[in-house]
Design an enzyme around this catalytic site. Structure first.
Site, PDB file in Angstrom:
ATOM      1  N   HIS A  94       0.857  -1.186   0.000  1.00 55.72           N
ATOM      2  CA  HIS A  94       0.000   0.000   0.000  1.00 55.72           C
ATOM      3  C   HIS A  94       0.888   1.230   0.000  1.00 55.72           C
ATOM      4  O   HIS A  94       1.844   1.310   0.766  1.00 55.72           O
ATOM      5  CB  HIS A  94      -0.901   0.012   1.242  1.00 55.72           C
ATOM      6  CG  HIS A  94      -1.668   1.296   1.411  1.00 55.72           C
ATOM      7  ND1 HIS A  94      -2.406   1.860   0.397  1.00 55.72           N
ATOM      8  CD2 HIS A  94      -1.790   2.139   2.473  1.00 55.72           C
ATOM      9  CE1 HIS A  94      -2.967   2.979   0.830  1.00 55.72           C
ATOM     10  NE2 HIS A  94      -2.596   3.173   2.085  1.00 55.72           N
ATOM     11  N   HIS A  96       1.029   5.777  -1.000  1.00 55.50           N
ATOM     12  CA  HIS A  96       0.337   7.014  -1.360  1.00 55.50           C
ATOM     13  C   HIS A  96       1.116   7.678  -2.491  1.00 55.50           C
ATOM     14  O   HIS A  96       1.315   8.897  -2.493  1.00 55.50           O
ATOM     15  CB  HIS A  96       0.213   7.935  -0.142  1.00 55.50           C
ATOM     16  CG  HIS A  96      -0.778   7.451   0.861  1.00 55.50           C
ATOM     17  ND1 HIS A  96      -2.026   8.027   1.035  1.00 55.50           N
ATOM     18  CD2 HIS A  96      -0.723   6.426   1.744  1.00 55.50           C
ATOM     19  CE1 HIS A  96      -2.683   7.382   1.983  1.00 55.50           C
ATOM     20  NE2 HIS A  96      -1.915   6.402   2.428  1.00 55.50           N
ATOM     21  N   ASP A 119       1.352  -4.872 -20.031  1.00 63.59           N
ATOM     22  CA  ASP A 119       2.317  -5.915 -19.690  1.00 63.59           C
ATOM     23  C   ASP A 119       2.063  -6.501 -18.309  1.00 63.59           C
ATOM     24  O   ASP A 119       2.495  -7.621 -18.011  1.00 63.59           O
ATOM     25  CB  ASP A 119       3.743  -5.360 -19.736  1.00 63.59           C
ATOM     26  CG  ASP A 119       4.290  -5.247 -21.150  1.00 63.59           C
ATOM     27  OD1 ASP A 119       3.787  -5.961 -22.044  1.00 63.59           O
ATOM     28  OD2 ASP A 119       5.229  -4.452 -21.353  1.00 63.59           O
ATOM     29  N   HIS A 170      -8.210   7.888  -1.381  1.00 62.94           N
ATOM     30  CA  HIS A 170      -7.217   7.306  -0.484  1.00 62.94           C
ATOM     31  C   HIS A 170      -5.948   6.986  -1.276  1.00 62.94           C
ATOM     32  O   HIS A 170      -5.018   7.785  -1.262  1.00 62.94           O
ATOM     33  CB  HIS A 170      -7.803   6.057   0.189  1.00 62.94           C
ATOM     34  CG  HIS A 170      -6.918   5.465   1.228  1.00 62.94           C
ATOM     35  ND1 HIS A 170      -7.314   4.413   2.030  1.00 62.94           N
ATOM     36  CD2 HIS A 170      -5.658   5.764   1.609  1.00 62.94           C
ATOM     37  CE1 HIS A 170      -6.328   4.102   2.866  1.00 62.94           C
ATOM     38  NE2 HIS A 170      -5.310   4.889   2.616  1.00 62.94           N
ATOM     39  N   TYR A 228       7.929 -13.992 -23.125  1.00 63.07           N
ATOM     40  CA  TYR A 228       8.756 -12.875 -22.680  1.00 63.07           C
ATOM     41  C   TYR A 228       9.742 -13.337 -21.610  1.00 63.07           C
ATOM     42  O   TYR A 228       9.380 -14.063 -20.683  1.00 63.07           O
ATOM     43  CB  TYR A 228       7.860 -11.760 -22.107  1.00 63.07           C
ATOM     44  CG  TYR A 228       8.613 -10.561 -21.580  1.00 63.07           C
ATOM     45  CD1 TYR A 228       8.885  -9.475 -22.404  1.00 63.07           C
ATOM     46  CD2 TYR A 228       9.051 -10.523 -20.259  1.00 63.07           C
ATOM     47  CE1 TYR A 228       9.576  -8.373 -21.933  1.00 63.07           C
ATOM     48  CE2 TYR A 228       9.746  -9.416 -19.773  1.00 63.07           C
ATOM     49  CZ  TYR A 228      10.006  -8.345 -20.617  1.00 63.07           C
ATOM     50  OH  TYR A 228      10.681  -7.269 -20.134  1.00 63.07           O
TER      51      TYR A 228
END
Length: 236
Positions: A94, A96, A119, A170, A228
């Protein structure tokens, strides 16, 4: 306990400032041991420069501290809920990060407008609805996890194919099969958000990828005939 996982989670957390994904202490990474039903997460509000692997906190899938001297991240209930419902993931990040937060603040999904995006993400990165006052005041972090899972269910999205989300007003959450992979996906989200923003500012045309190009770029890395890289299905 879980010393190897603590080191992995610590290393993944230390990548956040290195990759420009966090300012101050605004972010966290966790990783789970599925066999033990425990996960490791960064402690709350500790400067990255002051962290060590031994500071990582072990919690159970209800968010209870099992081992650790420091308080776990305030986002622990969100991580726990995602681990309980997205059963294939092994790590969560997580942040910001500003470009991702810009889309979250606008309550907008990050559209798939480039092969850079395709991708890693098989379609738009969704933005879940903002939590209401009751959801925020009752169990904010737990309800954040709930709205994420509900949105993927409502839109019938595959959390493996789109390993990230924005929470309105958020910021971004991303996940992967390891803590390090969840950080990788967080960085790709941030780059994709910047590309999308700049592209949308440059034209009023419909610039979403055609399905065939989205398919090509996603499946050449993730499909059953992926080719790839050096460890792809084809090279193996």
């Amino acid at each position: 306990m879980l010393e190897k996982l603590k080191q992995e989670v610590y290393d993944a957390n230390m990548e956040l400032p290195e990759l420009g994904l966090v300012t101050f202490t605004w972010g966290n990474v966790s990783g789970i041991d599925r066999e033990k039903g425990l996960f490791v997460i960064k402690p709350s509000g500790v400067e990255y420069s002051e962290l060590s692997a031994s500071d990582m906190v072990v919690v159970d899938l209800d968010g209870n501290v099992v081992e650790g001297k420091l308080n776990p991240s305030s986002d622990t209930p969100t991580h726990a809920y995602l681990y309980r419902h997205f059963l294939n993931i092994g790590g969560i990040t997580h942040t910001h990060s500003p470009w991702g937060v810009a889309f979250a603040a606008a309550k907008m999904a990050i559209p798939a407008v480039s092969t850079t995006h395709a991708d890693t993400f098989y379609g738009d990165i969704p933005c879940v609805p903002a939590l209401n006052e009751d959801q925020i005041n009752s169990a904010y972090e737990l309800n954040t996890g709930k709205v994420i899972v509900k949105e993927f269910e409502n839109q019938k999205l595959d959390y493996n194919a789109i390993p990230a989300v924005l929470v309105s007003q958020h910021g971004p959450f991303s996940w992967g099969d390891t803590p390090k992979k969840s950080v990788y996906n967080a960085k790709v989200l941030e780059v994709s958000a910047e590309i999308s923003y700049r592209a949308l500012q440059s034209t009023q045309a419909d610039i979403r990828l055609p399905q065939y190009l989205l398919d090509k770029h996603y499946y050449r890395k993730h499909g059953d005939k992926a080719y790839y890289g050096q460890n792809s299905v084809k090279s193996m």
